[in-house]
Design a protein around this motif. Structure first.
Motif, short mmCIF file in Angstrom:
data_model
loop_
_atom_site.label_atom_id
_atom_site.label_comp_id
_atom_site.label_asym_id
_atom_site.label_seq_id
_atom_site.Cartn_x
_atom_site.Cartn_y
_atom_site.Cartn_z
N MET A 1 2.21 -15.70 12.83
CA MET A 1 1.49 -14.57 12.46
C MET A 1 -0.11 -15.12 13.01
SD MET A 1 0.49 -12.36 9.25
CE MET A 1 2.11 -12.29 8.47
N SER A 2 -0.90 -14.39 13.67
CA SER A 2 -1.99 -14.76 14.06
C SER A 2 -3.00 -15.01 12.75
CB SER A 2 -2.87 -13.95 15.19
OG SER A 2 -3.05 -12.73 14.25
N PRO A 3 -3.92 -15.99 12.99
CA PRO A 3 -4.67 -16.21 11.55
C PRO A 3 -5.47 -14.76 11.30
CG PRO A 3 -5.20 -17.90 13.19
CD PRO A 3 -4.27 -16.67 13.92
N ARG A 4 -6.22 -13.83 12.31
CA ARG A 4 -6.64 -12.67 11.85
C ARG A 4 -5.64 -11.77 11.18
NH1 ARG A 4 -7.31 -7.53 14.31
NH2 ARG A 4 -9.23 -6.65 13.74
N ASN A 5 -4.46 -11.50 11.76
CA ASN A 5 -3.29 -10.70 10.78
C ASN A 5 -2.94 -11.19 9.74
OD1 ASN A 5 -3.68 -8.93 13.07
ND2 ASN A 5 -1.80 -9.81 14.17
N ARG A 6 -2.97 -12.67 9.51
CA ARG A 6 -2.75 -13.49 8.19
C ARG A 6 -3.65 -13.11 7.20
NH1 ARG A 6 -2.48 -17.56 4.90
NH2 ARG A 6 -0.66 -18.39 4.35
N ARG A 7 -5.10 -13.01 7.63
CA ARG A 7 -5.88 -12.68 6.73
C ARG A 7 -5.82 -11.26 6.27
NH1 ARG A 7 -8.79 -16.40 9.84
NH2 ARG A 7 -9.66 -14.87 11.05
N ILE A 8 -5.76 -10.24 7.17
CA ILE A 8 -5.60 -8.81 6.93
C ILE A 8 -4.45 -8.52 6.04
CG2 ILE A 8 -5.27 -6.69 7.88
CD1 ILE A 8 -6.86 -7.67 10.36
N VAL A 9 -3.26 -9.11 6.39
CA VAL A 9 -2.03 -8.79 5.38
C VAL A 9 -2.27 -9.40 3.96
CG1 VAL A 9 0.34 -9.41 5.22
CG2 VAL A 9 -0.46 -8.64 7.41
N GLN A 10 -2.71 -10.62 4.03
CA GLN A 10 -3.10 -11.37 2.85
C GLN A 10 -4.27 -10.50 1.91
OE1 GLN A 10 -6.13 -12.97 1.32
NE2 GLN A 10 -5.09 -14.30 -0.35
N ALA A 11 -5.27 -10.11 2.26
CA ALA A 11 -6.18 -9.17 1.69
C ALA A 11 -5.56 -7.83 1.12
CB ALA A 11 -7.64 -9.10 2.71
N VAL A 12 -5.00 -7.12 2.03
CA VAL A 12 -4.44 -5.99 1.62
C VAL A 12 -3.42 -6.06 0.72
CG1 VAL A 12 -3.29 -3.87 2.61
CG2 VAL A 12 -5.18 -4.79 3.87
N LEU A 13 -2.61 -6.95 0.76
CA LEU A 13 -1.58 -7.09 -0.30
C LEU A 13 -2.39 -7.36 -1.81
CD1 LEU A 13 1.31 -9.14 1.49
CD2 LEU A 13 1.52 -6.57 0.45
N TYR A 14 -3.01 -8.59 -1.68
CA TYR A 14 -3.82 -8.82 -2.70
C TYR A 14 -4.40 -7.91 -3.48
CZ TYR A 14 -7.45 -11.61 -5.27
OH TYR A 14 -8.06 -12.09 -6.34
N GLU A 15 -5.37 -6.79 -2.70
CA GLU A 15 -6.13 -5.98 -3.35
C GLU A 15 -5.20 -4.72 -4.03
OE1 GLU A 15 -8.93 -6.04 -4.29
OE2 GLU A 15 -9.06 -8.21 -3.25
N SER A 16 -4.12 -4.40 -3.11
CA SER A 16 -3.02 -3.47 -3.61
C SER A 16 -2.41 -3.89 -4.92
CB SER A 16 -1.93 -3.22 -2.59
OG SER A 16 -2.40 -2.66 -1.49
N VAL A 17 -2.02 -5.00 -5.41
CA VAL A 17 -1.64 -5.60 -6.45
C VAL A 17 -2.65 -5.54 -7.56
CG1 VAL A 17 -0.39 -7.70 -7.77
CG2 VAL A 17 0.33 -6.89 -5.36
N ALA A 18 -4.02 -5.76 -7.13
CA ALA A 18 -5.04 -5.78 -8.08
C ALA A 18 -5.16 -4.50 -8.51
CB ALA A 18 -6.27 -6.74 -7.48
N ILE A 19 -5.24 -3.55 -7.64
CA ILE A 19 -5.57 -2.27 -8.30
C ILE A 19 -4.50 -1.73 -9.20
CG2 ILE A 19 -5.65 0.28 -7.65
CD1 ILE A 19 -7.09 -0.86 -4.74
N ALA A 20 -3.28 -2.08 -8.84
CA ALA A 20 -2.31 -1.75 -9.82
C ALA A 20 -2.52 -2.39 -11.12
CB ALA A 20 -0.91 -1.91 -9.12
N ILE A 21 -2.93 -3.42 -11.40
CA ILE A 21 -2.96 -4.27 -12.59
C ILE A 21 -4.35 -3.82 -13.34
CG2 ILE A 21 -3.16 -6.26 -13.61
CD1 ILE A 21 -1.38 -7.57 -11.33
N VAL A 22 -5.68 -3.54 -12.45
CA VAL A 22 -6.82 -3.36 -13.19
C VAL A 22 -6.99 -2.16 -13.54
CG1 VAL A 22 -9.26 -3.65 -12.33
CG2 VAL A 22 -7.73 -5.45 -11.87
N THR A 23 -6.53 -1.22 -12.69
CA THR A 23 -6.73 0.31 -13.04
C THR A 23 -6.43 0.83 -14.61
OG1 THR A 23 -6.69 0.86 -10.80
CG2 THR A 23 -6.44 2.73 -12.57
N PRO A 24 -5.13 0.37 -15.01
CA PRO A 24 -5.04 0.72 -16.39
C PRO A 24 -5.58 -0.27 -17.30
CG PRO A 24 -2.87 -0.10 -15.20
CD PRO A 24 -3.91 -0.20 -14.20
N ALA A 25 -5.82 -1.49 -17.08
CA ALA A 25 -6.71 -2.27 -18.01
C ALA A 25 -8.25 -1.76 -18.20
CB ALA A 25 -6.57 -3.89 -17.41
N LEU A 26 -8.68 -1.64 -17.13
CA LEU A 26 -9.92 -0.98 -17.16
C LEU A 26 -9.88 0.38 -18.22
CD1 LEU A 26 -11.55 -1.30 -13.73
CD2 LEU A 26 -12.20 -2.58 -15.90
#
Length: 144
Positions: A1-26
């Protein structure tokens, strides 16, 4: 995977999981309606997603210049602290405004989130590297 695509996939997955955890907590912590908590989570995620992409781009450029390759615990801790420290500077004003609180209270609130996200960032990045492999910047150089 290219470095650019790797960063995009990593960031989108990271934030998707974060929203699922943080929303009910907030919602629970601040007695906010789920719609408001989701709005704040998405706003924070938008800021974090942009920061995530930029920070990882800079981190990998720095990492590529290091003599010792790989991602040791110390390097992962530095990554987590650098990412979360920069993010705090961006999110405290947003949290203060959204929750109608002082910057001091927003900082205290953000510190609680930072403690969670510091661990989350290190664990997520470790799992991501295990699933997708290390980026080229962290791979050992072949012996000459």
């Amino acid at each position: 995977m290219s470095p650019r695509n790797r960063r995009i996939v990593q960031a989108v997955l990271y934030e998707s999981v974060a929203i699922a955890i943080v929303t009910p907590a907030l919602g629970w912590m601040f007695n906010e309606p789920m719609g408001s908590a989701l709005g704040l989570s998405v706003a924070m995620s938008t800021v974090a997603l942009t920061w995530n992409y930029l920070f990882n781009w800079f981190f990998e450029r720095w990492e590529a210049r290091q003599v010792v390759r790989g991602r040791s615990l110390a390097r992962r801790v530095a990554h987590g602290i650098g990412f979360e420290g920069g993010l705090a500077l961006l999110l405290v004003p947003l949290v203060a405004h959204w929750l109608d609180m002082s910057y001091w209270n927003a900082l205290i609130t953000d510190l609680g989130l930072l403690l969670f996200f510091l661990v989350y960032t290190m664990v997520f990045t470790w799992v991501f590297d295990r699933v997708f492999g290390l980026p080229a910047s962290a791979l050992p150089t072949p012996a000459s």
